[in-house]
Design an enzyme around this catalytic site. Structure first.
Site, PDB file in Angstrom:
ATOM      1  N   ARG A  37       0.827  -1.211   0.000  1.00 57.87           N
ATOM      2  CA  ARG A  37       0.000   0.000   0.000  1.00 57.87           C
ATOM      3  C   ARG A  37       0.862   1.262   0.000  1.00 57.87           C
ATOM      4  NH1 ARG A  37      -4.494  -1.652   4.489  1.00 57.87           N
ATOM      5  NH2 ARG A  37      -5.572  -3.265   3.309  1.00 57.87           N
ATOM      6  N   ASP A  86      -6.689  -2.722  -7.107  1.00 59.63           N
ATOM      7  CA  ASP A  86      -7.491  -3.189  -5.980  1.00 59.63           C
ATOM      8  C   ASP A  86      -7.894  -4.632  -6.232  1.00 59.63           C
ATOM      9  OD1 ASP A  86      -9.139  -2.096  -3.468  1.00 59.63           O
ATOM     10  OD2 ASP A  86     -10.416  -3.500  -4.567  1.00 59.63           O
ATOM     11  N   TYR A 165     -15.459 -11.850  -0.499  1.00 59.81           N
ATOM     12  CA  TYR A 165     -16.237 -10.647  -0.802  1.00 59.81           C
ATOM     13  C   TYR A 165     -17.520 -10.993  -1.544  1.00 59.81           C
ATOM     14  CZ  TYR A 165     -12.501  -7.478   0.661  1.00 59.81           C
ATOM     15  OH  TYR A 165     -11.578  -6.786   1.397  1.00 59.81           O
TER      16      TYR A 165
END
Length: 355
Positions: A37, A86, A165
């Site tokens: 990140r 992402d 997810y």
């Protein structure tokens, strides 16, 4: 796969780059360091550039993704750039209804919880991630080649994390629906992960064809599983992704959060580098991972708030422990926290290079 092999043979000449040398188990001129990140989060120039632009829109805008990826390389002098992306980018590109909600994370419009839901999932066509491939081409031109060139790491979420997810409908603390599906209907579960493995492969192959120099498979939620469940329900699919990239001739990095008890199994998935979070010392992790593989990590991101003397001591400890491994790439044990002082990260890079 033949086309990919041809492309990989014509990559930028970066053999002597510290990152790639360390992964091979050599002793580069300086120890390599980069941060997960690192592209954004704590950088004021990132926040200014992203203002008014949604996360996924930024990921699909080549010039913007290129500039965000380059910002930390300029600021910190790290030894690798990692593509700004992402985990849900390939899902979005495939046509799955997913959005990143600020303050929440990825939210899926129609959760996947049955065999019919899995059968209805779209596939990913390489053309759908053409903007990502274009960002990679822009980056490789900017990052250069030869002795001064900086490697570019491609990125994708692992099938299990993407599945979590999709099944949960968004982020989850306990992953109860995910675990319920894998145990109650293993056929549907494996069909889902097989489908996601193919999407992940398509996404990473597109990045490889465009010129990335390494890839990282990121399994955010694997640490929620026991080793037994990981081996039964996850390992075959992560292994399929990593094996499907083997002929590209670039290093493959595999990282998960809270995976200290899974390190041996994750190594068996076939990566060249296993990322380690801060919960396990690198010398212990190297023993669990086994010979012939480098380690990546593993400074606790929260320690960056503890003052320079503490940070320096922790960096030195981690560098010493990393010598037990086949090779060591210094990194955090997870991503840069948003409130991190960029000057502290710059000091970490300087210290690692001096050691």
């Amino acid at each position: 796969m033949a086309d990919l092999a041809v492309v990989s043979g014509a990559r930028r000449e970066l053999r002597d780059a510290p990152l790639l040398a360390a992964i091979r188990g050599e002793h580069p001129a300086r120890p390599p360091v980069w941060f997960m990140r690192q592209a954004g989060r704590s950088l004021p120039e990132y926040r200014a550039l992203r203002k008014g632009t949604e996360m996924l829109a930024a990921c699909f805008t080549p010039e913007l993704a290129c500039e965000i990826t380059l910002q930390p390389v300029r600021r910190y002098g790290v030894d690798a750039a990692i593509l700004f992306s992402d985990i849900v980018v390939p899902l979005k590109a495939a046509g799955i209804g997913v959005e990143i909600v600020p303050g929440t994370g990825p939210v899926v419009a129609e959760p996947v919880r049955s065999a019919a839901d899995v059968a209805a999932l779209p596939t990913l066509e390489p053309e759908a991630v053409a903007p990502v491939a274009q960002a990679v081409r822009l980056l490789t031109a900017e990052l250069g080649s030869g002795p001064s060139g900086i490697p570019l790491i491609g990125f994708a979420g692992a099938p299990f994390t993407c599945a979590s997810y999709l099944v949960e409908g968004g982020p989850s603390r306990n992953h109860e629906r995910t675990k319920a599906l894998m145990h109650s209907d293993p056929d549907t579960w494996h069909a889902l992960l097989d489908h996601l493995a193919e999407i992940t492969l398509t996404f990473l192959r597109a990045q490889l064809a465009a010129g990335v120099d390494a890839v990282q498979l990121f399994d955010s939620w694997a640490g929620a599983l026991s080793e037994r469940d990981y081996r039964r329900f996850v390992l075959p699919h992560s292994a399929r992704v990593l094996a499907g990239l083997a002929d590209a001739g670039v290093p493959r990095i595999h990282f998960g959060v809270g995976t200290g008890e899974l390190l041996g199994a994750m190594a068996e998935a076939g990566a060249d580098v296993v990322g380690v979070d801060w919960r396990v010392p690198l010398d212990v992790a190297a023993g669990r991972i086994g010979p012939g593989r480098a380690v990546q990590g593993n400074l606790d991101p929260s320690v960056l708030f503890a003052g320079q003397d503490v940070v320096d001591a922790e960096v030195r400890r981690i560098m010493a422990e990393g010598r037990a491994a086949h090779g060591h790439v210094f990194n955090l044990g997870h991503g840069v926290l948003p409130e991190t002082d960029p000057d502290v990260l710059s000091r970490v890079v300087e210290l690692v290079h001096s050691l």
